[in-house]
Scaffold this motif. Sequence first.
Motif, PDB file in Angstrom:
ATOM      1  N   TRP A 292       0.742  -0.959  -0.244  1.00 38.34           N
ATOM      2  CA  TRP A 292       0.105   0.193   0.188  1.00 38.34           C
ATOM      3  C   TRP A 292       0.936   1.418   0.169  1.00 38.34           C
ATOM      4  O   TRP A 292       0.658   2.262  -0.415  1.00 38.34           O
ATOM      5  CB  TRP A 292      -1.122   0.445   1.041  1.00 38.34           C
ATOM      6  N   ILE A 293       1.755   1.033   1.080  1.00 37.11           N
ATOM      7  CA  ILE A 293       2.648   2.625   0.526  1.00 37.11           C
ATOM      8  C   ILE A 293       3.565   2.626  -0.450  1.00 37.11           C
ATOM      9  O   ILE A 293       3.346   3.508  -1.199  1.00 37.11           O
ATOM     10  CB  ILE A 293       4.053   1.731   1.874  1.00 37.11           C
ATOM     11  N   HIS A 294       3.945   1.746  -0.748  1.00 37.25           N
ATOM     12  CA  HIS A 294       4.666   1.559  -2.321  1.00 37.25           C
ATOM     13  C   HIS A 294       3.351   2.324  -3.409  1.00 37.25           C
ATOM     14  O   HIS A 294       3.880   2.954  -3.657  1.00 37.25           O
ATOM     15  CB  HIS A 294       5.799   0.451  -2.892  1.00 37.25           C
ATOM     16  N   ARG A 295       2.195   2.009  -3.416  1.00 36.19           N
ATOM     17  CA  ARG A 295       1.345   2.026  -4.228  1.00 36.19           C
ATOM     18  C   ARG A 295       1.470   4.099  -3.432  1.00 36.19           C
ATOM     19  O   ARG A 295       0.903   4.677  -4.748  1.00 36.19           O
ATOM     20  CB  ARG A 295       0.255   1.203  -3.945  1.00 36.19           C
ATOM     21  N   THR A 296       1.167   3.641  -2.878  1.00 37.51           N
ATOM     22  CA  THR A 296       0.718   5.096  -2.150  1.00 37.51           C
ATOM     23  C   THR A 296       1.806   6.563  -2.280  1.00 37.51           C
ATOM     24  O   THR A 296       1.933   7.699  -3.077  1.00 37.51           O
ATOM     25  CB  THR A 296       0.108   5.855  -0.932  1.00 37.51           C
ATOM     26  N   GLY A 298       4.030   6.076  -5.524  1.00 36.19           N
ATOM     27  CA  GLY A 298       3.814   6.117  -6.681  1.00 36.19           C
ATOM     28  C   GLY A 298       2.392   6.814  -7.151  1.00 36.19           C
ATOM     29  O   GLY A 298       3.221   7.955  -7.884  1.00 36.19           O
ATOM     30  N   LEU A 299       1.407   7.219  -6.444  1.00 38.63           N
ATOM     31  CA  LEU A 299       0.757   7.992  -6.875  1.00 38.63           C
ATOM     32  C   LEU A 299       1.119   9.565  -6.632  1.00 38.63           C
ATOM     33  O   LEU A 299       0.718  10.954  -7.258  1.00 38.63           O
ATOM     34  CB  LEU A 299      -0.778   8.043  -5.793  1.00 38.63           C
ATOM     35  N   ILE A 300       1.335   9.585  -5.180  1.00 36.81           N
ATOM     36  CA  ILE A 300       1.856  10.980  -4.896  1.00 36.81           C
ATOM     37  C   ILE A 300       3.541  11.161  -6.204  1.00 36.81           C
ATOM     38  O   ILE A 300       3.601  12.825  -6.494  1.00 36.81           O
ATOM     39  CB  ILE A 300       2.946  11.241  -3.622  1.00 36.81           C
ATOM     40  N   SER A 301       4.152  11.290  -6.362  1.00 38.48           N
ATOM     41  CA  SER A 301       5.083  10.935  -7.129  1.00 38.48           C
ATOM     42  C   SER A 301       4.334  11.322  -8.353  1.00 38.48           C
ATOM     43  O   SER A 301       5.047  12.358  -9.681  1.00 38.48           O
ATOM     44  CB  SER A 301       5.899   8.590  -7.569  1.00 38.48           C
ATOM     45  N   ASN A 302       3.956  10.860  -9.148  1.00 36.20           N
ATOM     46  CA  ASN A 302       2.983  10.638 -10.664  1.00 36.20           C
ATOM     47  C   ASN A 302       1.394  12.145 -10.465  1.00 36.20           C
ATOM     48  O   ASN A 302       1.050  12.273 -11.035  1.00 36.20           O
ATOM     49  CB  ASN A 302       2.713   9.947 -11.140  1.00 36.20           C
ATOM     50  N   GLN A 303       1.794  12.869  -9.010  1.00 40.37           N
ATOM     51  CA  GLN A 303       0.431  13.642  -9.243  1.00 40.37           C
ATOM     52  C   GLN A 303       0.261  14.838  -9.890  1.00 40.37           C
ATOM     53  O   GLN A 303       1.272  15.574  -9.751  1.00 40.37           O
ATOM     54  CB  GLN A 303       0.504  13.545  -7.503  1.00 40.37           C
ATOM     55  N   LYS A 304      -0.555  14.922 -10.517  1.00 34.16           N
ATOM     56  CA  LYS A 304      -0.508  16.284 -11.606  1.00 34.16           C
ATOM     57  C   LYS A 304      -1.888  16.930 -11.410  1.00 34.16           C
ATOM     58  O   LYS A 304      -2.613  16.453 -11.238  1.00 34.16           O
ATOM     59  CB  LYS A 304      -1.198  15.754 -13.122  1.00 34.16           C
ATOM     60  N   PHE A 305      -1.716  18.286 -10.754  1.00 38.28           N
ATOM     61  CA  PHE A 305      -3.086  19.012 -10.289  1.00 38.28           C
ATOM     62  C   PHE A 305      -3.420  18.933 -11.247  1.00 38.28           C
ATOM     63  O   PHE A 305      -2.982  19.840 -12.299  1.00 38.28           O
ATOM     64  CB  PHE A 305      -2.202  19.744  -9.171  1.00 38.28           C
ATOM     65  N   ALA A 306      -4.860  19.348 -11.155  1.00 42.83           N
ATOM     66  CA  ALA A 306      -5.793  20.002 -12.476  1.00 42.83           C
ATOM     67  C   ALA A 306      -5.616  21.224 -12.260  1.00 42.83           C
ATOM     68  O   ALA A 306      -5.425  22.043 -11.038  1.00 42.83           O
ATOM     69  CB  ALA A 306      -7.896  18.938 -12.232  1.00 42.83           C
ATOM     70  N   ASN A 307      -6.607  22.405 -13.348  1.00 41.80           N
ATOM     71  CA  ASN A 307      -6.166  24.092 -13.641  1.00 41.80           C
ATOM     72  C   ASN A 307      -7.450  24.057 -13.796  1.00 41.80           C
ATOM     73  O   ASN A 307      -7.922  25.796 -13.382  1.00 41.80           O
ATOM     74  CB  ASN A 307      -5.536  23.478 -15.486  1.00 41.80           C
ATOM     75  N   VAL A 370      10.123   3.820   4.952  1.00 42.99           N
ATOM     76  CA  VAL A 370       9.265   3.898   3.683  1.00 42.99           C
ATOM     77  C   VAL A 370       8.074   5.165   4.098  1.00 42.99           C
ATOM     78  O   VAL A 370       8.674   6.001   3.296  1.00 42.99           O
ATOM     79  CB  VAL A 370       8.421   2.669   2.964  1.00 42.99           C
ATOM     80  N   ARG A 371       7.859   4.800   4.934  1.00 45.49           N
ATOM     81  CA  ARG A 371       7.325   5.427   5.538  1.00 45.49           C
ATOM     82  C   ARG A 371       7.733   7.143   5.043  1.00 45.49           C
ATOM     83  O   ARG A 371       7.176   8.179   4.816  1.00 45.49           O
ATOM     84  CB  ARG A 371       6.381   6.096   6.604  1.00 45.49           C
ATOM     85  N   LEU A 372       8.759   7.711   5.490  1.00 45.56           N
ATOM     86  CA  LEU A 372       8.969   8.864   5.833  1.00 45.56           C
ATOM     87  C   LEU A 372       9.756   9.253   4.709  1.00 45.56           C
ATOM     88  O   LEU A 372       9.210   9.984   3.773  1.00 45.56           O
ATOM     89  CB  LEU A 372      10.914   8.436   6.910  1.00 45.56           C
ATOM     90  N   ARG A 373       9.985   8.222   3.726  1.00 49.92           N
ATOM     91  CA  ARG A 373      10.454   8.988   1.731  1.00 49.92           C
ATOM     92  C   ARG A 373       9.350   9.551   1.824  1.00 49.92           C
ATOM     93  O   ARG A 373       9.153  10.271   0.498  1.00 49.92           O
ATOM     94  CB  ARG A 373      11.070   8.028   1.347  1.00 49.92           C
ATOM     95  N   MET A 374       8.150   8.502   2.367  1.00 54.18           N
ATOM     96  CA  MET A 374       6.577   8.976   1.624  1.00 54.18           C
ATOM     97  C   MET A 374       6.537   9.951   1.899  1.00 54.18           C
ATOM     98  O   MET A 374       5.838  10.937   1.233  1.00 54.18           O
ATOM     99  CB  MET A 374       5.681   7.745   1.404  1.00 54.18           C
TER     100      MET A 374
END
Length: 393
Positions: A292-296, A298-307, A370-374
């Motif tokens: 779950w942490i690794h998936r999260t 990944g989501l954070i790293s690839n997050q694109k904010f809406a305009n 991993v949690r601290l890195r996230m």
Amino acid sequence: MVQLLWETVWHFLKRRGLIRACPSDEREAVQKKTFTKWVNSHLARVGCHIGDLYADLRDGFVLTRLLEVLSGEQLPRPTRGRMRIHSLENVDKALQFLKEQRVHLENVGSHDIVDGNHRLTLGLVWTIILRFQIQVIKIETEDNRETRSAKDALLLWCQMKTAGYPEVNIQNFTTSWRDGLAFNALIHRHRPDLVDFSKLTKSNANYNLQRAFRTAEQHLGLARLLDPEDVNMEAPDEKSIITYVVSFYHYFSKMKALAVEGKRIGKVLDQVLEVGKIIERYEELAAELLAWIHRTVGLISNQKFANSLSGVQQQLQAFTAYCTLEKPVKFQEKGNLEVLLFSIQSKLRASNRRLYVPREGCGIWDIDKVRLRMHGDSWRRQNMSGRLPYGLS
């Protein structure tokens, strides 16, 4: 050999009532037969055997072997030689060993045994039986009372084990055993599968005795030290009956000790299995949480904010749902992991076993890393965008 042949003929004629012996001679004959069988039952462990108690103890060799078997210690090696002086020396070594064991030898000297003195040879064997078979008896009572003598302790044990059996009332080691019910009751108390006690009658003494002795020999491996006619008599020999009864005590006490040990081992195995299941559960939950942490991440790293405003609102709603629903559950799972790991290590410490080391990547410290890195990725993205990202605070 002549003496042994005469004793066989004597017993044959006595059984048929063709001769009658005086009580003292009869008791001595029963004692000799019982003690001979008792000695052989122990000598069998080292491949030795005697035929005549009075003759075969005279050179000191067999006496030394018997004491070594009973004590588990090594005595001085017997002197080689067939002369009387050699026999006296060997017997004296055995008697000296008994004295070192704090055995009181009253009026027994090496010359008495070498000369084949019947009464004193029987007395010596009885003293050995007392020291190595009877004095070691310890009986636990409900009120923790200590009995005054080993004989009393053995009698108390017999009474405790046969309590409640109809027509069994053990008050001594003579007449209380004549009808054979007491022997059968002892066996039935520990091995009810071997004796149908309800079918035994007090009036059928010889059958009861024969049945008990055969059962003890065939199923318990106890040497048959007595015959029915040795017990079903007007004045049974006390020492002979005690010698036989004590073999029941040691057998059943050992059986109880093995049962207790078996339960202890079973308990240890249960604990091993229990700890194994907890470890399996720990590793399963740790793997799920890490995934779950690794998936999260990944989501954070690839997050694109809406305009657009509506897009940002949807992301804020998703983030709020994450913070209020998903994130607390995952933190609870991490807490459960810590509890499981603590439980595992506590159980292993309690049983003096090596502590559990989680496989690589599944330790609490790995999850925290991993949690601290996230957490760091989340703050970096927040500083770059000025908006609230997914992440663990």
